[in-house]
Design a protein around this motif. Structure first.
Motif, mmCIF file in Angstrom:
data_model
loop_
_atom_site.group_PDB
_atom_site.id
_atom_site.type_symbol
_atom_site.label_atom_id
_atom_site.label_comp_id
_atom_site.label_asym_id
_atom_site.label_seq_id
_atom_site.Cartn_x
_atom_site.Cartn_y
_atom_site.Cartn_z
ATOM 1 N N ASP A 39 2.169 -15.820 -8.796
ATOM 2 C CA ASP A 39 3.179 -14.896 -8.683
ATOM 3 C C ASP A 39 3.051 -13.252 -9.156
ATOM 4 N N LEU A 40 1.644 -12.825 -9.254
ATOM 5 C CA LEU A 40 1.228 -11.628 -9.244
ATOM 6 C C LEU A 40 1.703 -10.832 -7.907
ATOM 7 N N ASN A 41 1.126 -9.378 -8.124
ATOM 8 C CA ASN A 41 1.539 -8.825 -6.855
ATOM 9 C C ASN A 41 0.536 -7.966 -6.418
ATOM 10 N N PRO A 42 -0.224 -8.412 -4.937
ATOM 11 C CA PRO A 42 -1.320 -7.848 -4.352
ATOM 12 C C PRO A 42 -0.871 -6.157 -4.343
ATOM 13 N N ALA A 43 0.316 -6.054 -3.642
ATOM 14 C CA ALA A 43 0.818 -4.623 -3.398
ATOM 15 C C ALA A 43 0.461 -3.791 -4.649
ATOM 16 N N PRO A 61 11.814 4.510 -4.631
ATOM 17 C CA PRO A 61 10.637 3.736 -4.914
ATOM 18 C C PRO A 61 11.026 2.616 -5.299
ATOM 19 N N GLY A 62 10.134 1.292 -4.814
ATOM 20 C CA GLY A 62 10.187 0.064 -5.173
ATOM 21 C C GLY A 62 11.210 -0.862 -4.462
ATOM 22 N N ALA A 63 11.965 -0.356 -3.577
ATOM 23 C CA ALA A 63 13.051 -1.042 -2.875
ATOM 24 C C ALA A 63 12.174 -1.194 -1.343
ATOM 25 N N THR A 94 4.817 3.027 -12.005
ATOM 26 C CA THR A 94 5.743 2.251 -12.538
ATOM 27 C C THR A 94 6.919 1.483 -11.602
ATOM 28 N N ILE A 95 6.380 2.116 -10.047
ATOM 29 C CA ILE A 95 6.961 1.726 -8.979
ATOM 30 C C ILE A 95 6.618 0.108 -8.932
ATOM 31 N N ILE A 96 5.595 -0.279 -9.493
ATOM 32 C CA ILE A 96 5.053 -1.525 -9.252
ATOM 33 C C ILE A 96 6.038 -2.460 -9.926
ATOM 34 N N ALA A 97 6.827 -1.907 -10.955
ATOM 35 C CA ALA A 97 7.594 -2.989 -11.423
ATOM 36 C C ALA A 97 8.876 -3.234 -10.551
ATOM 37 N N GLY A 98 9.040 -2.273 -9.276
ATOM 38 C CA GLY A 98 10.111 -2.225 -8.376
ATOM 39 C C GLY A 98 9.533 -3.018 -7.147
ATOM 40 N N VAL A 99 8.214 -2.905 -6.933
ATOM 41 C CA VAL A 99 7.673 -3.471 -5.878
ATOM 42 C C VAL A 99 7.627 -5.249 -6.008
ATOM 43 N N SER A 100 7.541 -5.361 -7.413
ATOM 44 C CA SER A 100 7.326 -6.884 -7.806
ATOM 45 C C SER A 100 8.548 -7.552 -7.468
ATOM 46 N N SER A 101 8.555 -8.413 -6.896
ATOM 47 C CA SER A 101 9.916 -9.143 -6.538
ATOM 48 C C SER A 101 10.520 -10.151 -7.470
ATOM 49 N N LYS A 102 9.651 -10.780 -8.408
ATOM 50 C CA LYS A 102 10.061 -11.706 -9.116
ATOM 51 C C LYS A 102 10.167 -11.342 -10.653
ATOM 52 N N ILE A 106 2.976 8.208 -3.029
ATOM 53 C CA ILE A 106 3.503 7.307 -3.621
ATOM 54 C C ILE A 106 4.105 6.182 -2.579
ATOM 55 N N PRO A 107 3.769 5.121 -2.189
ATOM 56 C CA PRO A 107 4.211 4.296 -1.372
ATOM 57 C C PRO A 107 5.446 3.476 -1.785
ATOM 58 N N GLY A 108 6.607 3.725 -0.968
ATOM 59 C CA GLY A 108 7.712 3.107 -1.450
ATOM 60 C C GLY A 108 7.795 1.470 -1.299
ATOM 61 N N GLU A 109 6.941 0.946 -0.416
ATOM 62 C CA GLU A 109 6.850 -0.561 -0.594
ATOM 63 C C GLU A 109 5.335 -1.045 0.063
ATOM 64 N N SER A 110 5.149 -2.322 -0.022
ATOM 65 C CA SER A 110 3.869 -2.918 0.128
ATOM 66 C C SER A 110 3.243 -2.429 1.404
ATOM 67 N N VAL A 111 3.913 -2.165 2.599
ATOM 68 C CA VAL A 111 3.291 -2.099 3.861
ATOM 69 C C VAL A 111 2.805 -0.499 3.671
#
Lengths: 143, 493
Positions: free
Chosen positions: B428-432, B265-267, B153-161, B321-326
């Motif tokens: 605009d999909l998200n590789p992370a 998560p997500g930010a 569900t963090i995916i929703a947050g990782v997605s910027s757009k 659970i990674p908090g962001e893409s890096v």
């Protein structure tokens, strides 16, 4: 850009069907989880299709491919493909030397800078991967 | 406690010091080059770290991560272009200072604030990671299933757009995670008869393709910028005592903000830097200076984005659970080393983990030294044009994806995912999100199927424990967190 959202929708529908078709060929117990994911992607795709349908068209520009340098892009992707194709035939260093020289010069880098960059890069990779990390690199009939 | 002391001693060994120094320098260069991101740099470095000891490898990845987040500010300040998205807020005040002939001051502020943010963020890393990891000991199959759902569900947050596109990316990642052997019955799935795919998609090659080769294609489609110009500067990078006093409260405030946002998560670093900047402006006694070149503005943004580094490592190392893409990419590096996030990292592999933590501090110290004394050199390197970078990065992608298994098949997988990743980004999909799902998918699948076997098919087991209920609530919160983050960013803007 509605056009690209529609392209994405078509891709997702095709992907869903393809994945579902492949999952159907698996034994029933193994296929349950893939079916579940197909259903999830199917629902999300449906939501995206509705979103696309509801969205108003914003501008009529070229959108995500604005300023797209077609020839340059094609040149880079072709040279990359050729590089991967021959790296195991010619060997890493020979293939890398040829690839870097052709691509750098093709992208209008000064010949001398291209040569220095290529030699420097090959020496760097040799020291890091071969001498320091002892990682084998693709070997061909040359080096 | 023994592991903590051991970690400090080990982190100060010559090898680890050298790894930290070199990786920070490389990270700063990657960050300073507009168009290259911290995630791309970490992905490229994973194969190199594979040949190192786990702790040295992890310190190297942390060095690139921290260095790149700071490095982004160099081009932001000197050429008015943020090297990484995390430096976007630094441009506002940083470039104004440059135009006033105070580029040295801006760089000095950025490096000192980054150092304070980075090094203080190691405190929550030391304090909160072990108890959180201990909690994972109480997890059974149902809890692991919900944990992976929480991560997804963090995916929703990782997605910027777009949240829906983020979730679609996650679903695509889940599909890709089913390639290989079925975890319960040992039947091959979606392998097309290829023996290379029996053990699933190779994480490193997939990571390099999605993050690094796709970046090559993004650079290749744009008009080559060969003549970037930066403003040369003569003033000192080192700040005076008064200036350090002036930025200190801002740095401390932004460090708290960045650490909390990192754990959430997500930010990520970008949101943190904008909020840090906004709070610096709100609390400043010299509000009029903002927008015209205020060092507090630079400090607010930079301390916050570097504090994210330590904070985001907490959920990554303890729960996977990674908090962001890096950190999603960094998680791939952890798995490659044979380390699984969770309690084992603090017990069985405690020595490695605490060496990594101490190394994280060392990395920040090197970042300070290199930033104070080498900013001018790094600024010059940031002028390397894209037509030189394109073939060099691709060649590194090739050697990197080959190095892990010594198989050309991995290089072709990298190539295929590079093209896939290019379209993923363009649409605009998200590789992370794809990577996150690829990593968490098998954990969730195994958890779900084990739980259902234990309960003889009753789904009630998934909702029976307190931990499961908390994880369900967190997942719901996580799903809605992007709306919250958007509001926070708006207030930051």
């Amino acid at each position: 850009m509605k056009k690209y959202s529609n392209i994405l929708n078509i891709f997702l529908i095709v992907f869903c069907f393809l994945y579902f078709y492949l999952a159907k060929q698996l034994p029933h117990k193994v296929a349950v989880y893939p079916f579940l994911i197909t259903a999830i992607l199917g629902v999300l795709t449906l939501v995206h299709i509705i979103q696309t349908f509801m969205k108003k068209e914003e501008g009529k520009g070229e959108g995500i491919f604005e300023n797209f340098q077609g020839k340059q892009f094609l040149f880079v992707i072709t040279s990359c493909f050729a590089y991967v194709f021959v790296v195991n035939v010619l060997g890493f260093f020979t293939a890398t030397f040829i690839y870097l020289m052709i691509t750098l010069v093709g992208l209008r880098v000064n010949k001398y800078i291209a040569l220095i960059t290529t030699i420097g890069f090959c020496i760097g990779v040799y020291f890091i991967f071969c001498s320091f990390l002892k990682v084998p690199l693709p070997k061909g009939f040359i080096i | 406690m023994n592991d903590v002391v051991y970690g400090v001693i080990k982190a100060l060994s010559i090898t680890n010091l050298f790894a930290a120094f070199a990786s920070v320098a490389l990270g700063i260069i990657i960050g300073a080059l507009p168009g290259l991101t911290a995630a791309m740099g970490v992905a490229l470095l994973i194969p190199i770290t594979f040949g190192m000891s786990p702790s040295t490898g992890l310190i190297t990845l942390a060095g690139v991560y921290c260095g790149a987040i700071f490095g982004g500010s160099i081009s932001a300040i000197l050429i008015n272009t943020p090297g990484t998205p995390a430096a976007a807020a630094t441009v506002i005040e940083g470039y104004q200072l440059t135009l006033k002939g105070k580029a040295g001051k801006a760089l000095g502020t950025a490096v000192i604030a980054s150092f304070i943010g980075g090094i203080l963020s190691s405190i929550p890393l030391y304090l909160f990671s072990p108890p959180l990891a201990k909690l994972a000991l109480k997890f059974g199959p149902a809890e692991y299933f919900w944990l992976s759902i929480f991560g997804l569900t963090i995916i929703a947050g990782v997605s910027s757009k777009s949240i829906i596109k983020g979730l679609i990316s996650g679903a695509l990642g889940l599909m890709l995670s089913t390639i290989g052997m079925d975890p319960m019955l040992g039947v091959p799935r979606f392998t097309f008869g290829s023996p290379y795919l029996i053990s699933g998609l190779p994480i490193t090659a997939t990571l390099i393709g999605l993050f690094s080769m796709s970046q090559v294609l993004i650079l290749a489609e744009e008009k080559i910028v060969s003549g970037r110009k930066f403003v040369d500067f003569e003033d000192k990078v080192m700040l005076s005592k008064d200036e350090i006093k002036k930025i200190m409260p801002t740095c401390l405030r932004s460090t708290v903000i960045g650490s909390i946002i990192g754990i959430l998560p997500g930010a990520g670093a970008t949101i943190a830097s904008f909020i840090g900047y906004n709070e610096a402006k709100r609390f400043s006694k010299n509000k009029d200076e903002f927008g015209k070149g205020a060092i507090e503005g630079v400090a607010g943004a930079e301390a916050a984005n570097n504090a994210v580094t330590g904070g985001s490592l907490i959920p990554t190392l303890t729960l996977g659970i990674p908090g962001e893409s890096v950190t999603a990419v960094l998680l791939g590096g952890l798995i490659i080393q044979g380390l699984q996030p969770g309690p084992d990292l603090f017990t069985v592999h405690g020595k490695i983990t605490y060496t990594f933590f101490a190394g994280f501090i060392v990395v920040n110290i090197f970042m300070l030294i290199l930033g104070l004394f080498g900013s001018k050199i790094f600024a010059r390197i940031s002028l390397v044009p894209d037509n030189v970078l394109i073939p060099l990065i691709f060649s590194l992608c090739t050697v990197g994806s080959y190095a892990i298994n010594n198989q050309l098949a991995d290089v072709w997988i990298m190539f295929a995912f590079g093209i896939f990743g290019y379209f993923v980004r363009k649409l605009d999909l998200n590789p992370a999100a794809i990577i996150l799902a690829l990593i968490l998918g098998p954990i969730g699948e195994t958890g779900l199927r084990r739980a259902l076997i234990l309960s003889h098919g009753s789904i009630g087991i998934l909702f029976s424990s307190v931990i499961s209920k908390v994880l369900i609530l967190l997942s719901i919160f996580s799903l809605f967190s992007p709306f919250l983050m958007e509001r926070m960013q708006r207030s930051g803007d």
